[in-house]
Design a protein around this motif. Structure first.
Motif, PDB file in Angstrom:
ATOM      1  N   UNK A   1      -4.213 -10.943  -8.272  1.00 39.61           N
ATOM      2  CA  UNK A   1      -4.232  -9.497  -7.930  1.00 39.61           C
ATOM      3  C   UNK A   1      -3.878  -8.883  -6.965  1.00 39.61           C
ATOM      4  N   UNK A   2      -3.236  -7.323  -6.729  1.00 42.75           N
ATOM      5  CA  UNK A   2      -2.790  -6.976  -6.123  1.00 42.75           C
ATOM      6  C   UNK A   2      -3.374  -6.606  -4.952  1.00 42.75           C
TER       7      UNK A   2
ATOM      8  N   UNK B   1       5.564 -11.832  -3.332  1.00 42.39           N
ATOM      9  CA  UNK B   1       5.986 -11.223  -1.880  1.00 42.39           C
ATOM     10  C   UNK B   1       6.820  -9.840  -2.189  1.00 42.39           C
ATOM     11  N   UNK B   2       6.409  -9.628  -3.094  1.00 35.59           N
ATOM     12  CA  UNK B   2       6.774  -7.963  -4.213  1.00 35.59           C
ATOM     13  C   UNK B   2       5.616  -6.798  -3.509  1.00 35.59           C
ATOM     14  N   UNK B   3       6.699  -6.038  -3.775  1.00 32.65           N
ATOM     15  CA  UNK B   3       5.390  -4.342  -3.464  1.00 32.65           C
ATOM     16  C   UNK B   3       5.559  -4.053  -4.770  1.00 32.65           C
ATOM     17  N   UNK B   4       4.553  -3.164  -5.316  1.00 31.86           N
ATOM     18  CA  UNK B   4       4.672  -2.955  -6.820  1.00 31.86           C
ATOM     19  C   UNK B   4       3.762  -1.600  -6.362  1.00 31.86           C
ATOM     20  N   UNK B   5       4.821  -0.312  -7.145  1.00 34.65           N
ATOM     21  CA  UNK B   5       3.964   0.976  -7.072  1.00 34.65           C
ATOM     22  C   UNK B   5       3.143   1.175  -8.422  1.00 34.65           C
ATOM     23  N   UNK B   6       2.390   1.959  -8.222  1.00 33.05           N
ATOM     24  CA  UNK B   6       0.690   2.179  -9.361  1.00 33.05           C
ATOM     25  C   UNK B   6       0.786   2.117 -10.264  1.00 33.05           C
ATOM     26  N   UNK B   7       2.048   2.396 -10.973  1.00 31.87           N
ATOM     27  CA  UNK B   7       2.866   2.980 -12.758  1.00 31.87           C
ATOM     28  C   UNK B   7       2.971   1.589 -12.240  1.00 31.87           C
ATOM     29  N   UNK B   8       3.855   0.585 -12.241  1.00 31.24           N
ATOM     30  CA  UNK B   8       4.380  -0.253 -12.287  1.00 31.24           C
ATOM     31  C   UNK B   8       2.712  -1.992 -12.398  1.00 31.24           C
ATOM     32  N   UNK B   9       2.024  -1.151 -11.486  1.00 33.72           N
ATOM     33  CA  UNK B   9       0.835  -2.430 -11.962  1.00 33.72           C
ATOM     34  C   UNK B   9       0.249  -3.011 -13.816  1.00 33.72           C
TER      35      UNK B   9
ATOM     36  N   UNK C   1      -3.107  -3.760 -15.035  1.00 33.85           N
ATOM     37  CA  UNK C   1      -5.213  -3.271 -15.489  1.00 33.85           C
ATOM     38  C   UNK C   1      -5.823  -3.997 -14.258  1.00 33.85           C
ATOM     39  N   UNK C   2      -6.357  -3.665 -13.643  1.00 30.63           N
ATOM     40  CA  UNK C   2      -7.199  -3.495 -12.368  1.00 30.63           C
ATOM     41  C   UNK C   2      -6.264  -3.858 -11.104  1.00 30.63           C
ATOM     42  N   UNK C   3      -4.904  -3.195 -11.264  1.00 31.93           N
ATOM     43  CA  UNK C   3      -4.103  -3.288  -9.853  1.00 31.93           C
ATOM     44  C   UNK C   3      -3.644  -5.137  -9.631  1.00 31.93           C
ATOM     45  N   UNK C   4      -3.463  -5.604 -10.715  1.00 31.76           N
ATOM     46  CA  UNK C   4      -3.112  -6.438 -11.199  1.00 31.76           C
ATOM     47  C   UNK C   4      -1.278  -6.564 -11.335  1.00 31.76           C
TER      48      UNK C   4
ATOM     49  N   UNK D   1       3.041   1.829   2.946  1.00 37.29           N
ATOM     50  CA  UNK D   1       1.534   0.893   1.639  1.00 37.29           C
ATOM     51  C   UNK D   1       2.137   1.302   1.047  1.00 37.29           C
ATOM     52  N   UNK D   2       1.648   0.100  -0.061  1.00 33.80           N
ATOM     53  CA  UNK D   2       1.101  -0.353  -1.030  1.00 33.80           C
ATOM     54  C   UNK D   2       0.924  -1.573  -2.296  1.00 33.80           C
ATOM     55  N   UNK D   3       0.859  -2.056  -3.433  1.00 34.40           N
ATOM     56  CA  UNK D   3      -0.121  -2.748  -3.729  1.00 34.40           C
ATOM     57  C   UNK D   3       0.848  -3.628  -3.739  1.00 34.40           C
ATOM     58  N   UNK D   4       0.571  -4.941  -3.043  1.00 33.84           N
ATOM     59  CA  UNK D   4       1.645  -6.084  -2.332  1.00 33.84           C
ATOM     60  C   UNK D   4       1.428  -7.556  -3.173  1.00 33.84           C
ATOM     61  N   UNK D   5       1.936  -7.854  -3.709  1.00 31.71           N
ATOM     62  CA  UNK D   5       1.591  -9.569  -4.230  1.00 31.71           C
ATOM     63  C   UNK D   5       1.496 -10.824  -3.227  1.00 31.71           C
ATOM     64  N   UNK D   6       1.176 -11.364  -3.088  1.00 31.25           N
ATOM     65  CA  UNK D   6       1.452 -12.233  -2.284  1.00 31.25           C
ATOM     66  C   UNK D   6       2.859 -12.711  -2.572  1.00 31.25           C
ATOM     67  N   UNK D   7       1.675 -13.719  -4.136  1.00 29.55           N
ATOM     68  CA  UNK D   7       2.508 -14.975  -4.363  1.00 29.55           C
ATOM     69  C   UNK D   7       3.872 -14.730  -4.674  1.00 29.55           C
TER      70      UNK D   7
END
Ligand code: MSP
Length: 526
Positions: free
Chosen positions: A152-153, A132-140, A142-145, A124-130
């Motif tokens: 927005x992820x 097609x990648x998961x990112x860790x919290x530290x990579x995100x 501002x505003x979980x983008x 489970x993680x923050x995913x960017x649909x455009x």
């Protein structure tokens, strides 16, 4: 007697990146180590290669309008050509897209799965649909983008395989504890220990969001995480899960296995890789040397900063050996190194043009002038006694230091030991004043003694320089008339070669450089 074996590896380079003088360090440094080991009599295998799978490559190939395989074929051939230009003496060049590697990794994965060291779970993680990648919290952003496109992820749950790291946490700590020289230098070892002590999480080792990778045979919608695929190269190259003759010889029964890596990929090699080996029931076997980074004066080398320097540019301007020499001499064991043209030119002038180049040309000129180019060994004379003793002491101390440093991958210190000898040899000329001895016929023997000492010193220094300077050392041996038998460690002791016939006129090995002129020619900024 059977030769001892030594297996040396560089990290395999990302096909999505490019080789600049910073990352070329790992390969040049390993090359020096491999050449040293061969000289020291080891049956040495030196491996480098390409890390070719993953989403980045898939996307780059799509952008270029070619299949990923064609895309990486092109990069692999350019990279392997580059290593040839830099006279890298690698025995193997593995590519993770090779069939034998892929099938060996698949067998490895299935074995770990069958024994429950790999299990199916969900990530489970923050995913960017455009993207097609998961990112860790530290990579995100501002505003979980998304850090790449800014969109927005969203939190997405994806089916994934996991490697049990937690299960092996204690076993790994025990191993590190019992093997104080497993990870070097010590600062890196400590980093790894404290990281493990914070607790390991099981590692997500498969992806379903792209196709360009090694498929999980029993569940083909998954491809194996690139790091698992990449780390396995060190044993698949030797034939693990295929014809295992070399795997047995250089790994299982091998005397030394050395992985050299940059500090940024320390954890992968010091944690994931040994745990993979433990889970596979294989011996860890390797020693890990983690080096720092080559930095530019403005920080990291990057395309966006416009400060990327390529090895071939430096080679074309100043020659291959000065480049190899500079990188190995500038990188300390525990810290980062620096590259600026200013420092490069300064070091080139001080050590190569002045210290080494002058010593060679002065010595050869004097042997020609005073002895018609030929010199025999004579017993040490009383007049030169103090200088001779000091020179011989400095040689033997620094040869010992050199071996110690080379064996523990302290290349900078090894080079410093060589130049301790070079530096003193220049001083020895001032102490013994051969030009004054030459004025007195009665001191012919003393003059002979002095020049013989210089030639022997040069021969010894050249033997030691061979791992670093692959062209210059051949030239110096030629100039001194030293044949192969006397270019080896067994003959490194002072006095081993008893007669010399040198070239008539010394070649200028390193022309002095003028910084201002170089700036004018190339407009150098870094
Ligand atoms: N593909 C991975 C390694 C997988 S090994 C199972 C990788 N590749 S890389 O191309 O990014 O890096 C190759 C080597 O260059 C690594 O040792 C890395 O640490 C090193 N360096 C990258 N930049 C560097 C400098 N500026 N200076 C010195 N070494 C640096 O990581």
């Amino acid at each position: 007697m059977e030769k001892k074996t030594c297996y040396i590896t560089t990290p395999i380079y990302y096909a999505s990146g490019e080789v600049h003088i910073g990352n070329s360090y790992s390969t040049i440094a390993c090359d020096a180590l491999a050449r040293y080991k061969r000289l020291a009599g080891y049956d040495t295998v030196y491996l480098t290669g390409m890390d070719e799978h993953g989403q980045k490559i898939e996307e780059a190939a799509k952008k270029a309008g070619v299949e990923p395989q064609e895309f990486v074929d092109n990069i692999a051939s350019k990279t392997s050509d580059l290593w040839k230009e830099l006279k890298i003496s690698n025995d193997g060049f593995i590519r993770t897209s090779y069939d034998y590697h892929v099938s060996a990794v698949q067998k490895m994965f299935e074995k770990l799965l069958a024994q429950d060291d790999i299990y199916l779970g969900s990530y489970e993680g923050n995913y960017c649909v455009a993207c097609e990648s998961f990112f860790t919290k530290t990579q995100l952003g501002e505003g979980e983008t998304c850090p790449d496109c800014g969109a927005k992820t969203r939190i997405v749950k994806e089916e994934s395989y996991f490697l049990r790291l937690k299960k092996y946490e204690k076993q790994l700590l025990d191993y590190i504890d019992a093997h104080p020289d497993f990870i070097m230098p010590l600062t890196r070892r400590n980093e790894v220990i404290s990281f493990i002590k914070q607790g390991l999480e099981d590692l997500c080792v498969s992806r379903t969001s792209y196709k360009w990778g090694v498929q999980v045979p029993s569940n083909p919608k998954h491809v194996i995480y690139v790091w698992i695929d990449a780390l396995a190269n060190y044993i698949t190259y030797l034939g693990y899960n295929n014809d295992e003759t070399n795997f047995k010889k250089y790994w299982l029964d091998g005397d030394e296995v050395i992985h050299v890596v940059g500090k940024d990929i320390l954890r992968f090699h010091a944690i994931y890789w040994p745990i993979m080996l433990m889970a596979l029931g294989l011996p860890i076997k390797f020693k890990l040397y983690a080096h720092g980074w080559i930095m530019m004066s403005g920080g990291k080398m990057s395309k966006s900063k416009g400060n990327v320097v390529y090895p071939l540019t430096v080679k074309e301007r100043y020659g291959l050996d000065p480049l190899r020499f500079y990188l190995c001499k500038e990188m300390p064991t525990t810290e980062d190194g620096l590259f600026t043209y200013e420092r490069f030119i300064e070091q080139y002038n001080v050590y190569l043009a002045n210290d080494l180049g002058n010593l060679v040309s002065r010595s050869i000129a004097m042997v020609n002038k005073y002895f018609g180019g030929s010199i025999e060994k004579v017993p040490n004379t009383d007049l030169n006694k103090d200088a001779n003793n000091e020179l011989e002491r400095i040689i033997s101390e620094n040869v010992a230091k050199y071996h110690e440093c080379m064996q523990s991958f302290q290349l900078q210190n090894a080079i410093n030991a060589i130049f301790e000898i070079v530096g003193f040899a220049n001083k020895y000329i001032d102490l013994t004043t051969p030009w004054a001895l030459a004025k007195d016929e009665n001191l012919k023997n003393e003059l002979n003694d002095c020049l013989y000492h210089l030639l022997e010193t040069l021969r010894i220094v050249t033997i030691m320089l061979q791992p670093f300077m692959v062209e210059t050392t051949i030239t110096i041996f030629d100039e001194l008339g030293v044949d192969k038998d006397y270019q080896v460690f067994e003959k490194i002791a002072y006095g081993a070669k008893t007669s010399y016939k040198v070239i008539e006129k010394a070649i200028v090995l390193f022309k002095r450089l003028d910084l201002a002129e170089e700036y004018k020619k190339y407009g150098i900024s870094e």
